[in-house]
Design an enzyme around this catalytic site. Structure first.
Site, short mmCIF file in Angstrom:
data_model
loop_
_atom_site.label_atom_id
_atom_site.label_comp_id
_atom_site.label_asym_id
_atom_site.label_seq_id
_atom_site.Cartn_x
_atom_site.Cartn_y
_atom_site.Cartn_z
N ASP A 76 -9.20 -29.17 36.97
CA ASP A 76 -10.01 -28.26 37.78
C ASP A 76 -11.19 -28.95 38.45
OD1 ASP A 76 -10.96 -28.58 35.10
OD2 ASP A 76 -12.34 -26.90 35.39
N GLU A 109 -11.31 -26.91 32.50
CA GLU A 109 -12.23 -27.58 31.57
C GLU A 109 -13.67 -27.21 31.87
OE1 GLU A 109 -15.17 -29.95 30.01
OE2 GLU A 109 -14.65 -30.27 32.12
#
Length: 405
Positions: A91, A149
């Protein structure tokens, strides 16, 4: 954390095997493609589709849509043996990129400002290499491409979805490209590496009124200011000086006009610590402090406190595996840096609670090229030479760990 100077070091890339050196331009190309298409947590559809496409092209067995956008790839070695997992996060962050590079983000307000595009590219490079060299290791390698994350956290949902089972993972490793270390260094240590992450929001309710007639009011700003100061005493006076912890109030919002006493104030912040024994301690102490101050001033409060990630704690045996491998890949005047702790947090911690493992930092800064901006900065970028180094380290870890049982 303690880091070395960011002055460029002489890096001997001849230690990277020929096949990976030849793969390096492709890894850079994948990273730059991903960098142009950043996506926030649990929205990594384009990223996941790209990863899946590559794995399919290479004939690598994999599952998609795990914990929404996660992927797990499985590569079998030449014969039965241990199972090693390699984790990479995918991400990006809600940041507007300011870099003027051909591969800058094409998604307004979203940027890979923490190196996750590099992590994904390294994992892809590792998958590609291992799929072509299955006779170099025994057992199984699981590559875990994890969403979210940066928040709200994708590790736990992937664990709950069973990514550490079928077959059961014996150990897990992962790396973070690290611009606090120069290219040519690796930060690895056993024990605590990254801190637990707790978040809190507190609203203090006073009694509004006229700024010239304070005796008829309860000033939430005055109360809030005392709370901010008092919270700093938790670490200063309630935590053993040998331990490390941080309490930060990052937001303080109150008031609407010069001559109005604010009826309420909102405080928000974060708590960080390495010792798992502190779990629950800071919340309890905050309640005591805020309650006491509010009571003294005739105010009341609401406190929302939540634990986001536990500390990242590396297994000694797997940390030694990483150290022994990186010593054969990275040979510079600084080399392996054990003083590499940071109060930054990582949900890799959840994987390390379930199986032995090690998370480590791969130096990626290069002062001579201006690649020194910190993580989460709108001008963050890194030296892409580190990509091939990451694949080499992972490949050697697999070869050393995944031997016949």
């Amino acid at each position: 954390m303690v880091s070395t100077s960011l002055t460029p070091l002489p890096v001997d890339t001849s230690r990277i095997r020929k096949d990976i050196q030849e793969l390096q331009p492709q890894i850079v190309k994948w990273r730059r493609h991903l960098h142009q298409k950043p996506e926030l947590g649990f929205r990594e559809q384009l990223t996941a589709a790209f990863v899946s496409q590559k794995l399919q092209e290479w004939g690598i067995e994999h599952q998609t849509a795990i914990a929404q956008t996660g992927i797990v790839a499985v590569i079998q070695g030449r014969q039965p043996g241990p199972v090693l997992a390699i984790r990479a996060d995918m991400d990006a962050l809600p940041i507007q990129e300011e870099n003027e590079v051909p591969y800058r983000s094409q998604h307004d307000g979203v940027m890979h400002a923490c190196g996750h595009d590099g992590h994904t590219a390294i994992a892809l490079g590792t998958a590609r290499y291992l799929s072509q060299h299955r006779d170099s290791f025994a057992g199984t390698v699981k590559l875990i491409f994890q969403p979210a994350e940066e928040g709200p956290g994708g590790a736990n949902p992937m664990i709950e979805a069973g990514v550490l089972a079928n077959p059961d993972v014996d150990a897990i490793i992962g790396l973070h490209l690290w611009n606090f270390l120069p290219l040519g260094t690796v930060g690895v240590r056993s024990g605590p590496l990254m801190a637990a992450v707790d978040l809190f929001n507190c609203t203090i309710f006073g009694k509004g009124g006229h700024g010239a007639i304070p005796q008829h009011s309860v000033d939430s700003i005055v109360v809030g200011a005392q709370v901010v100061n008092a919270l700093q005493a938790i670490v200063a006076r309630n935590v053993d000086p040998i331990e490390s912890a941080v309490v930060t109030v990052g937001k303080f919002h109150a008031g609407t006009a010069h001559n109005v006493i604010a009826a309420s104030a909102q405080l928000s912040g974060t708590v960080r610590y390495f010792n798992p024994g502190f779990e629950g301690f800071f919340q309890e102490r905050m309640e005591q402090i805020i309650s006491g101050i509010c009571q003294a001033h005739g105010a009341h409060y609401e406190l929302e406190y939540r634990s986001l990630y536990p500390p990242v704690i590396n297994n000694e045996k797997i940390a030694e595996l990483i150290r022994s491998v990186t010593a054969t890949v990275v040979e510079t005047p600084a080399g392996i840096v054990p003083q590499c702790q940071t109060m930054g947090g990582e949900d890799m911690a959840f994987f390390l609670q379930k199986v032995p493992g090690c998370y480590f930092f791969l130096g990626s800064a290069n002062l001579s090229r201006g690649l020194v901006y910190p993580h989460h900065h709108p001008r963050f970028d890194f030296d892409e030479t580190a990509l091939g180094m990451g694949v080499e380290i992972f490949a050697r870890c697999v070869e050393k760990f995944c031997r016949p049982g």
